[in-house]
Design a protein around this motif. Structure first.
Motif, PDB file in Angstrom:
ATOM      1  N   GLU A  31      -6.379  -3.948   7.058  1.00 15.59           N
ATOM      2  CA  GLU A  31      -7.746  -4.405   6.757  1.00 15.59           C
ATOM      3  C   GLU A  31      -7.733  -5.500   5.698  1.00 15.59           C
ATOM      4  O   GLU A  31      -8.508  -6.452   5.767  1.00 15.59           O
ATOM      5  N   GLU A  32      -6.831  -5.393   4.740  1.00 17.22           N
ATOM      6  CA  GLU A  32      -6.722  -6.416   3.692  1.00 17.22           C
ATOM      7  C   GLU A  32      -6.408  -7.777   4.307  1.00 17.22           C
ATOM      8  O   GLU A  32      -6.946  -8.799   3.897  1.00 17.22           O
TER       9      GLU A  32
ATOM     10  N   GLY B 243      -9.447  -8.435   7.236  1.00 15.32           N
ATOM     11  CA  GLY B 243     -10.812  -8.063   6.880  1.00 15.32           C
ATOM     12  C   GLY B 243     -11.862  -9.137   7.088  1.00 15.32           C
ATOM     13  O   GLY B 243     -12.988  -8.843   7.433  1.00 15.32           O
TER      14      GLY B 243
ATOM     15  N   GLU C 263      -3.604   6.143   6.215  1.00 13.92           N
ATOM     16  CA  GLU C 263      -4.767   5.522   5.577  1.00 13.92           C
ATOM     17  C   GLU C 263      -4.345   4.284   4.784  1.00 13.92           C
ATOM     18  O   GLU C 263      -5.035   3.260   4.797  1.00 13.92           O
ATOM     19  N   ALA C 264      -3.210   4.367   4.093  1.00 10.27           N
ATOM     20  CA  ALA C 264      -2.702   3.232   3.325  1.00 10.27           C
ATOM     21  C   ALA C 264      -2.344   2.071   4.257  1.00 10.27           C
ATOM     22  O   ALA C 264      -2.649   0.910   3.960  1.00 10.27           O
TER      23      ALA C 264
ATOM     24  N   ALA D  71      -3.621   1.448   7.155  1.00 11.94           N
ATOM     25  CA  ALA D  71      -4.891   0.893   7.635  1.00 11.94           C
ATOM     26  C   ALA D  71      -5.507  -0.028   6.584  1.00 11.94           C
ATOM     27  O   ALA D  71      -6.043  -1.096   6.928  1.00 11.94           O
ATOM     28  N   ARG D  72      -5.414   0.352   5.305  1.00 11.14           N
ATOM     29  CA  ARG D  72      -5.928  -0.518   4.240  1.00 11.14           C
ATOM     30  C   ARG D  72      -5.172  -1.843   4.210  1.00 11.14           C
ATOM     31  O   ARG D  72      -5.760  -2.905   4.005  1.00 11.14           O
ATOM     32  N   GLY D  73      -3.864  -1.788   4.409  1.00 18.38           N
ATOM     33  CA  GLY D  73      -3.066  -3.007   4.436  1.00 18.38           C
ATOM     34  C   GLY D  73      -3.487  -3.932   5.566  1.00 18.38           C
ATOM     35  O   GLY D  73      -3.649  -5.144   5.369  1.00 18.38           O
TER      36      GLY D  73
ATOM     37  N   GLU E 203       0.838  -1.213   0.000  1.00 18.88           N
ATOM     38  CA  GLU E 203       0.000   0.000   0.000  1.00 18.88           C
ATOM     39  C   GLU E 203       0.867   1.255   0.000  1.00 18.88           C
ATOM     40  O   GLU E 203       0.589   2.216  -0.723  1.00 18.88           O
TER      41      GLU E 203
END
Length: 161
Positions: free
Chosen positions: A130-131, A134, A123-124, A126-128, A38
């Motif tokens: 969550e990926e 998740g 934010e990136a 957090a996306r990682g 990310e």
């Protein structure tokens, strides 16, 4: 898993400890790979993100720290922090200025663009995370986090060579 021939020689507690260590290592690798991917889309290395995030946590409105404070907080050598700061300065994310209180040191502070990139990096990251996590039920994540906190309360008091 531990091979059957080894299990006969190890205590159940040691087997559980080995399994925990292996699973934590694998989970860390999964999080690490996802977060780094990310951040790479933003053109950031993990070290650069770490510096931007540390500066973003520094006291507003200046968002500044000395390189030695960054080095200590992020467990980077002075040479390592210097290289990262050179890249971040060239990208326009940080500025260096003289420290009027100590002529031997300088301040490093976020630019407005650096603050935007720090937030984008958070934010990136957090996306990682969550990926990777998740699909895991929230109660399972909470129970795992609470259990690991308990384990860490015992292990963090130990000293290792």
């Amino acid at each position: 898993m531990v091979p059957r021939w080894v299990e006969a020689e190890l205590s159940p507690s040691l087997i559980a400890t080995l399994e925990l260590g292996k699973r934590l290592t694998r989970l860390h690798q999964q999080f690490d790979q996802a977060v780094k991917a990310e951040l790479a889309e933003l053109g950031l290395t993990y070290a650069e993100f770490d510096v931007l995030a540390a500066l973003n946590r520094a006291e507003p409105p200046t968002y500044r720290l000395r390189p030695s404070e960054l080095s200590k907080a992020l467990f980077l050598t002075s040479g390592g922090i210097s290289n990262v700061l050179q890249r971040l300065t060239a990208a326009g994310y940080v500025e260096r200025e003289a420290n009027s209180g100590d002529a031997r040191s300088r301040w490093v502070q976020l630019t407005d663009e650096g603050r935007r990139m720090a937030v984008a990096g958070l934010e990136a990251a957090a996306r990682g995370y969550e990926e990777v996590a998740g699909g895991v039920p929230e109660e399972t994540l909470r129970a795992a986090a609470d259990t690991l906190r308990e384990v860490m309360s015992h292990t963090s008091r130990r000293r290792f060579r």
